[in-house]
Design a protein around this motif. Structure first.
Motif, PDB file in Angstrom:
ATOM      1  N   THR A 129       0.861  -1.173   0.000  1.00 13.84           N
ATOM      2  CA  THR A 129       0.000   0.000   0.000  1.00 13.84           C
ATOM      3  C   THR A 129       0.899   1.224   0.000  1.00 13.84           C
ATOM      4  OG1 THR A 129      -1.690  -1.163   1.280  1.00 13.84           O
ATOM      5  CG2 THR A 129      -1.830   1.237   1.223  1.00 13.84           C
ATOM      6  N   TRP A 130       0.692   2.071  -0.971  1.00 15.15           N
ATOM      7  CA  TRP A 130       1.416   3.328  -1.102  1.00 15.15           C
ATOM      8  C   TRP A 130       0.443   4.467  -0.819  1.00 15.15           C
ATOM      9  CZ3 TRP A 130       6.496   3.216  -3.144  1.00 15.15           C
ATOM     10  CH2 TRP A 130       6.886   2.012  -3.748  1.00 15.15           C
ATOM     11  N   VAL A 131       0.829   5.403   0.024  1.00 15.00           N
ATOM     12  CA  VAL A 131       0.027   6.595   0.265  1.00 15.00           C
ATOM     13  C   VAL A 131       0.782   7.766  -0.346  1.00 15.00           C
ATOM     14  CG1 VAL A 131      -0.996   8.117   1.995  1.00 15.00           C
ATOM     15  CG2 VAL A 131      -0.901   5.632   2.406  1.00 15.00           C
ATOM     16  N   PHE A 132       0.121   8.455  -1.263  1.00 13.62           N
ATOM     17  CA  PHE A 132       0.711   9.598  -1.941  1.00 13.62           C
ATOM     18  C   PHE A 132       0.041  10.879  -1.471  1.00 13.62           C
ATOM     19  CE2 PHE A 132       1.880   6.208  -4.763  1.00 13.62           C
ATOM     20  CZ  PHE A 132       3.114   6.600  -5.269  1.00 13.62           C
ATOM     21  N   GLU A 133       0.848  11.921  -1.407  1.00 10.26           N
ATOM     22  CA  GLU A 133       0.334  13.233  -1.047  1.00 10.26           C
ATOM     23  C   GLU A 133       0.906  14.255  -2.025  1.00 10.26           C
ATOM     24  OE1 GLU A 133       0.129  16.108   2.875  1.00 10.26           O
ATOM     25  OE2 GLU A 133       1.660  14.575   2.788  1.00 10.26           O
ATOM     26  N   ARG A 134       0.041  15.138  -2.503  1.00 14.76           N
ATOM     27  CA  ARG A 134       0.521  16.224  -3.372  1.00 14.76           C
ATOM     28  C   ARG A 134       1.060  17.316  -2.458  1.00 14.76           C
ATOM     29  NH1 ARG A 134      -2.098  17.705  -8.324  1.00 14.76           N
ATOM     30  NH2 ARG A 134      -4.032  17.047  -7.350  1.00 14.76           N
ATOM     31  N   ARG A 135       2.311  17.646  -2.667  1.00 14.18           N
ATOM     32  CA  ARG A 135       2.944  18.731  -1.922  1.00 14.18           C
ATOM     33  C   ARG A 135       3.526  19.713  -2.924  1.00 14.18           C
ATOM     34  NH1 ARG A 135       5.892  16.076   3.356  1.00 14.18           N
ATOM     35  NH2 ARG A 135       4.050  15.036   4.188  1.00 14.18           N
ATOM     36  N   ASP A 136       4.272  20.694  -2.425  1.00 16.61           N
ATOM     37  CA  ASP A 136       4.826  21.739  -3.296  1.00 16.61           C
ATOM     38  C   ASP A 136       5.606  21.178  -4.470  1.00 16.61           C
ATOM     39  OD1 ASP A 136       3.737  23.620  -1.638  1.00 16.61           O
ATOM     40  OD2 ASP A 136       5.591  24.011  -0.549  1.00 16.61           O
ATOM     41  N   ARG A 137       6.344  20.100  -4.263  1.00 20.42           N
ATOM     42  CA  ARG A 137       7.163  19.579  -5.355  1.00 20.42           C
ATOM     43  C   ARG A 137       6.514  18.406  -6.071  1.00 20.42           C
ATOM     44  NH1 ARG A 137      11.245  15.657  -4.070  1.00 20.42           N
ATOM     45  NH2 ARG A 137      11.100  14.959  -1.930  1.00 20.42           N
ATOM     46  N   GLY A 138       5.208  18.278  -5.969  1.00 20.79           N
ATOM     47  CA  GLY A 138       4.476  17.263  -6.723  1.00 20.79           C
ATOM     48  C   GLY A 138       4.008  16.118  -5.850  1.00 20.79           C
ATOM     49  N   TRP A 139       3.698  14.995  -6.484  1.00 18.36           N
ATOM     50  CA  TRP A 139       3.212  13.817  -5.783  1.00 18.36           C
ATOM     51  C   TRP A 139       4.384  13.106  -5.115  1.00 18.36           C
ATOM     52  CZ3 TRP A 139      -1.653  12.892  -4.663  1.00 18.36           C
ATOM     53  CH2 TRP A 139      -2.651  13.515  -5.429  1.00 18.36           C
ATOM     54  N   LEU A 140       4.275  12.915  -3.803  1.00 20.81           N
ATOM     55  CA  LEU A 140       5.326  12.274  -3.022  1.00 20.81           C
ATOM     56  C   LEU A 140       4.757  11.086  -2.268  1.00 20.81           C
ATOM     57  CD1 LEU A 140       7.021  15.412  -1.419  1.00 20.81           C
ATOM     58  CD2 LEU A 140       7.738  14.157  -3.467  1.00 20.81           C
ATOM     59  N   VAL A 141       5.616  10.122  -2.000  1.00 17.98           N
ATOM     60  CA  VAL A 141       5.231   8.992  -1.167  1.00 17.98           C
ATOM     61  C   VAL A 141       5.247   9.479   0.281  1.00 17.98           C
ATOM     62  CG1 VAL A 141       5.828   6.665  -0.397  1.00 17.98           C
ATOM     63  CG2 VAL A 141       6.221   7.334  -2.785  1.00 17.98           C
ATOM     64  N   ALA A 142       4.100   9.412   0.922  1.00 20.71           N
ATOM     65  CA  ALA A 142       3.990   9.793   2.331  1.00 20.71           C
ATOM     66  C   ALA A 142       4.142   8.561   3.225  1.00 20.71           C
ATOM     67  CB  ALA A 142       2.652  10.466   2.597  1.00 20.71           C
ATOM     68  N   ALA A 143       3.701   7.413   2.729  1.00 25.56           N
ATOM     69  CA  ALA A 143       3.802   6.185   3.524  1.00 25.56           C
ATOM     70  C   ALA A 143       3.777   4.975   2.591  1.00 25.56           C
ATOM     71  CB  ALA A 143       2.655   6.089   4.519  1.00 25.56           C
ATOM     72  N   TYR A 144       4.465   3.950   3.033  1.00 23.36           N
ATOM     73  CA  TYR A 144       4.526   2.683   2.283  1.00 23.36           C
ATOM     74  C   TYR A 144       4.428   1.561   3.295  1.00 23.36           C
ATOM     75  CZ  TYR A 144       6.496  -1.272  -0.254  1.00 23.36           C
ATOM     76  OH  TYR A 144       6.680  -2.501  -0.826  1.00 23.36           O
TER      77      TYR A 144
END
Length: 152
Positions: A129-144
Motif C-alpha cells: 500500500t502506497w500513500v501519496f500526497e501532493r505537496r509543493d514539489r508534486g506527488w510524493l510517497v507519504a507512507a509505504y
C-alpha cells in the motif's frame, strides 16, 4: 410575499473540482513516481529510490519501521550494497484511488528477483500500500507498507 431568513451563520466552504483531464494527469504523475522508484531499485540507486519520498515519509515492512526519508535511504543503500545487490523487481500496480484532491492510495504487488533468478519465489511476493500526497514539489510517497502476498 414570504421572506425566508437564514438563522445559521455561513460556514466557509472549500470545494475542489477535478476535471477528468487533471485527474488523468495526476494518475500519470503517480504512475511516473512509481516507475522511477522501481527503476531506481533495479539500478541499485538509494538516492533516486527516495527522491520522491516526503521528508517525513514512513515505510513499514514485516518486522521493521523506517521513519523518514533519510532512514529509508540509508536502509536501501545498505541493502543495495549487501543482500539486495544486483536485485531487480517485478511490479504490478493494481488499484489507484484518490482521497480528495491531494491524496491517493495505490495497491500493488511486487517481488524481488535476486541475480540469476528468472522467477520470484512466492515468499518474496508482497502486497503493498502506497500513500501519496501532493505537496509543493508534486506527488510524493507519504507512507509505504507491505506484507507477504501469501500467508504460507
Amino acid at each position: 410575499m414570504t421572506t425566508h431568513r437564514s438563522t445559521t451563520a455561513a460556514m466557509p466552504v472549500t470545494t475542489t473540482t477535478t476535471t477528468d483531464e487533471s485527474r488523468a494527469a495526476d494518475e500519470a504523475a503517480i504512475h511516473a513516481v512509481l516507475a522511477g522508484i522501481y527503476h531506481a531499485w533495479d539500478s541499485g540507486d538509494a538516492d533516486a529510490f527516495v527522491a520522491a519520498y516526503a521528508e517525513d515519509a514512513s515505510a513499514i515492512l514485516p518486522g521493521s519501521h523506517r521513519g523518514g526519508r533519510e532512514e529509508i535511504r540509508r536502509n536501501m543503500a545498505d541493502g543495495f550494497a549487501g543482500f539486495l545487490k544486483g536485485s531487480t523487481t517485478t511490479n504490478r500496480v493494481g488499484r489507484l484511488r484518490f482521497l480528495g484532491a491531494d491524496a491517493a492510495v495505490v495497491v500493488s504487488e511486487s517481488g524481488i528477483l535476486l541475480p540469476g533468478e528468472t522467477e520470484v519465489p512466492a515468499d518474496r511476493i508482497v502486497n503493498a500500500t502506497w500513500v501519496f500526497e501532493r505537496r509543493d514539489r508534486g506527488w510524493l510517497v507519504a507512507a509505504y507498507h507491505n506484507s507477504p502476498a501469501s500467508a504460507g
